[in-house]
Design an enzyme around this catalytic site. Structure first.
Site, PDB file in Angstrom:
ATOM      1  N   LYS A   1       4.271   1.509  -1.825  1.00 41.68           N
ATOM      2  CA  LYS A   1       3.079   0.780  -2.271  1.00 41.68           C
ATOM      3  C   LYS A   1       2.714   1.140  -3.697  1.00 41.68           C
ATOM      4  O   LYS A   1       2.006   0.404  -4.350  1.00 41.68           O
ATOM      5  CB  LYS A   1       1.903   1.050  -1.335  1.00 41.68           C
ATOM      6  CG  LYS A   1       1.497   2.503  -1.320  1.00 41.68           C
ATOM      7  CD  LYS A   1       0.284   2.733  -0.483  1.00 41.68           C
ATOM      8  CE  LYS A   1      -0.018   4.211  -0.396  1.00 41.68           C
ATOM      9  NZ  LYS A   1       0.871   4.944   0.490  1.00 41.68           N
TER      10      LYS A   1
ATOM     11  N   LYS B   1      12.855   3.802  -3.263  1.00 39.70           N
ATOM     12  CA  LYS B   1      12.404   3.403  -1.932  1.00 39.70           C
ATOM     13  C   LYS B   1      11.275   2.368  -2.053  1.00 39.70           C
ATOM     14  O   LYS B   1      10.547   2.357  -3.059  1.00 39.70           O
ATOM     15  CB  LYS B   1      11.939   4.617  -1.124  1.00 39.70           C
ATOM     16  CG  LYS B   1      10.631   5.229  -1.588  1.00 39.70           C
ATOM     17  CD  LYS B   1       9.967   6.037  -0.483  1.00 39.70           C
ATOM     18  CE  LYS B   1       8.513   6.316  -0.853  1.00 39.70           C
ATOM     19  NZ  LYS B   1       7.652   6.649   0.232  1.00 39.70           N
TER      20      LYS B   1
ATOM     21  N   LYS C   1       4.920  12.259  -8.183  1.00 42.66           N
ATOM     22  CA  LYS C   1       3.582  11.648  -8.220  1.00 42.66           C
ATOM     23  C   LYS C   1       2.742  12.204  -9.367  1.00 42.66           C
ATOM     24  O   LYS C   1       1.998  11.470 -10.000  1.00 42.66           O
ATOM     25  CB  LYS C   1       2.867  11.829  -6.883  1.00 42.66           C
ATOM     26  CG  LYS C   1       3.471  10.964  -5.795  1.00 42.66           C
ATOM     27  CD  LYS C   1       2.580  10.841  -4.573  1.00 42.66           C
ATOM     28  CE  LYS C   1       3.200   9.811  -3.629  1.00 42.66           C
ATOM     29  NZ  LYS C   1       2.458   9.628  -2.411  1.00 42.66           N
TER      30      LYS C   1
HETATM   31  N1  AQP Z   1      10.666   2.974   1.952  1.00 42.08           N
HETATM   32  C1  AQP Z   1      10.550   3.637   3.094  1.00 42.08           C
HETATM   33  N2  AQP Z   1      11.567   3.629   3.997  1.00 42.08           N
HETATM   34  C2  AQP Z   1      11.445   4.285   5.169  1.00 42.08           C
HETATM   35  N3  AQP Z   1      10.349   4.979   5.526  1.00 42.08           N
HETATM   36  C3  AQP Z   1       9.311   5.008   4.658  1.00 42.08           C
HETATM   37  N4  AQP Z   1       8.090   5.586   4.707  1.00 42.08           N
HETATM   38  C4  AQP Z   1       7.412   5.313   3.567  1.00 42.08           C
HETATM   39  N5  AQP Z   1       8.176   4.558   2.759  1.00 42.08           N
HETATM   40  C5  AQP Z   1       9.360   4.346   3.407  1.00 42.08           C
HETATM   41  C6  AQP Z   1       7.590   6.366   5.843  1.00 42.08           C
HETATM   42  O1  AQP Z   1       6.384   5.798   6.280  1.00 42.08           O
HETATM   43  C7  AQP Z   1       5.593   6.828   6.898  1.00 42.08           C
HETATM   44  C8  AQP Z   1       4.169   6.759   6.414  1.00 42.08           C
HETATM   45  O2  AQP Z   1       4.159   7.175   5.086  1.00 42.08           O
HETATM   46  P1  AQP Z   1       2.899   7.495   4.249  1.00 42.08           P
HETATM   47  O3  AQP Z   1       1.653   7.272   4.982  1.00 42.08           O
HETATM   48  O4  AQP Z   1       3.092   8.816   3.595  1.00 42.08           O
HETATM   49  O5  AQP Z   1       3.041   6.374   3.242  1.00 42.08           O
HETATM   50  P2  AQP Z   1       3.617   6.595   1.891  1.00 42.08           P
HETATM   51  O6  AQP Z   1       4.813   7.490   1.877  1.00 42.08           O
HETATM   52  O7  AQP Z   1       2.440   7.006   1.117  1.00 42.08           O
HETATM   53  O8  AQP Z   1       4.073   5.174   1.598  1.00 42.08           O
HETATM   54  P3  AQP Z   1       4.464   4.771   0.191  1.00 42.08           P
HETATM   55  O9  AQP Z   1       4.372   3.332   0.123  1.00 42.08           O
HETATM   56  O10 AQP Z   1       5.746   5.408  -0.169  1.00 42.08           O
HETATM   57  O11 AQP Z   1       3.297   5.370  -0.677  1.00 42.08           O
HETATM   58  P4  AQP Z   1       3.376   6.302  -1.900  1.00 42.08           P
HETATM   59  O12 AQP Z   1       4.109   5.518  -2.917  1.00 42.08           O
HETATM   60  O13 AQP Z   1       1.950   6.550  -2.208  1.00 42.08           O
HETATM   61  O14 AQP Z   1       4.123   7.530  -1.465  1.00 42.08           O
HETATM   62  C9  AQP Z   1       6.276   8.143   6.555  1.00 42.08           C
HETATM   63  O15 AQP Z   1       6.979   8.607   7.685  1.00 42.08           O
HETATM   64  C10 AQP Z   1       7.228   7.773   5.461  1.00 42.08           C
HETATM   65  O16 AQP Z   1       8.377   8.607   5.449  1.00 42.08           O
END
Ligand code: AQP
Length: 332
Positions: free
Chosen positions: A198, A195, A112
């Site tokens: 967002k 993966k 990140k």
């Molecule tokens: N692609 C994925 N497959 C399975 N599990 C996933 N999680 C996130 N992406 C995947 C799981 O969702 C939960 C909430 O995660 P978060 O609130 O940390 O969201 P995030 O990781 O910020 O989601 P993004 O879209 O991946 O955002 P960025 O890109 O900002 O990091 C967690 O349990 C996570 O493992």
């Protein structure tokens, strides 16, 4: 009942399919057998800059989606992280027992922070995993249901619990990951090497649960595949098709093997068309349910108030014990 803790960030207008299959769906499934605490982690969200009005709304939307997905506040504790001061208090303790080098090895921070240059990243983003450790340890959670991307952070939480216990005496339960192999890592439909996320450069590979069903159907139909014709699960050589099969199996109930058999002799177009319909029908009423919950903000506030009360009551003795073990004078 074993205790479970997990959280989700209010950082987008909609959960995506990865959030749902990797995390939220399991939380719902675990409600009866586990004592679940589920948290909208707004303090994690501010590790990157947020617009206050948008953050406020997204916290409500996140909670509404959790309820629409099936979390039942009678059977689990749903609350907002910033409503329980113990998270930030214990996070400071976690910061002070984490090595700088150890924290620097966290791949999520490396990925990140690399996006805008490490100098532009906040210290909060760097200490995110220690706040996450505090979230979990504060409730003596036995299991943490998350996606595969959180495995390294969870390992750190375990290390920190063990370190604290061995330095200061038994204080924290050492939490175990609860990561479902088949759905722990849902991939981007356009870039199946990454993966679903967002923050991907393009939204073309992202299925958002609250998006227009037509848009989602189109994204599935345009998912990247390969130059072969055979519908076969082979993650190494056919990551795109394998990802579609994983999503299909998770939503349909049939196993990947059964789907391979059912689609023998069919083209990729057939698989995509059927999966698009399945996704649209699975989440058909999700948006309406979410909106109906958002239309009653007082009820949502009452759920938050009750959740925070229970969470604070559970957190307080653990924080007191940790402070005492550390040698802090009791507050009288
Ligand atoms: N692609 C994925 N497959 C399975 N599990 C996933 N999680 C996130 N992406 C995947 C799981 O969702 C939960 C909430 O995660 P978060 O609130 O940390 O969201 P995030 O990781 O910020 O989601 P993004 O879209 O991946 O955002 P960025 O890109 O900002 O990091 C967690 O349990 C996570 O493992």
């Amino acid at each position: 009942r074993p205790r479970v803790f997990s959280g989700i960030q209010p950082t987008s207008g909609s959960f995506h399919l990865g959030n749902y299959l990797g995390a939220v769906r399991n939380w719902v499934a675990m409600q009866d057998e586990f004592d679940g605490l589920y948290c909208v982690v707004d303090q994690h969200a501010i590790t990157v800059e947020q617009d206050p009005a948008v953050l406020r709304r997204r916290s409500q939307v996140a909670a509404a989606q959790l309820l629409a997905a099936g979390l039942d506040p009678q059977r689990c504790t749903l609350f907002v992280q910033s409503h329980v001061p113990g998270h930030a208090q214990l996070a400071w303790v976690m910061n002070c027992i984490t090595g700088f080098g150890e924290a620097s090895r966290m791949t999520q921070f490396k990925d990140k922070s690399a996006r805008h240059g490490v100098g532009a990243a906040t210290v909060g983003l760097f200490t995110y995993p220690m706040l996450m450790a505090a979230d979990i340890l504060l409730y003596q959670a036995d299991y943490v249901p998350v996606g595969e991307d959180q495995r390294q952070h969870l390992e750190l939480s375990r290390d920190l619990a063990q370190r604290f216990n061995s330095r200061y005496g038994e204080t924290f339960v050492v939490p175990k990951p609860y990561i479902i192999k088949d759905t722990g890592k849902i991939l981007d439909l356009q870039d199946p090497a990454s993966k679903m996320s967002k923050s991907a450069e393009s939204e073309a590979g992202l299925i958002e649960l609250l998006a227009d069903p037509k848009v989602n159907a189109k994204k599935i139909k345009s998912a990247v595949t390969d130059a072969e014709r055979e519908i076969r699960f082979d993650e190494e050589n056919k990551p795109g098709i394998s990802n579609l099969l994983r999503i299909y199996a998770a939503l349909d109930g049939r196993s990947i093997k059964e789907l391979e058999r059912a689609y023998a002799g069919h083209g990729y177009g057939d698989l995509k068309k059927d999966l698009a319909e399945l996704v649209v029908s699975t989440f058909g009423a999700f948006k309406e349910r979410t909106e109906a919950i958002l239309a009653e903000p007082d009820k949502l506030d009452a759920i938050f108030a009750e959740g925070a009360q229970r969470a604070r009551a559970l957190a307080a003795p653990t924080l007191d014990l940790a402070y005492d073990r550390l040698g802090f004078l009791p507050a009288v």
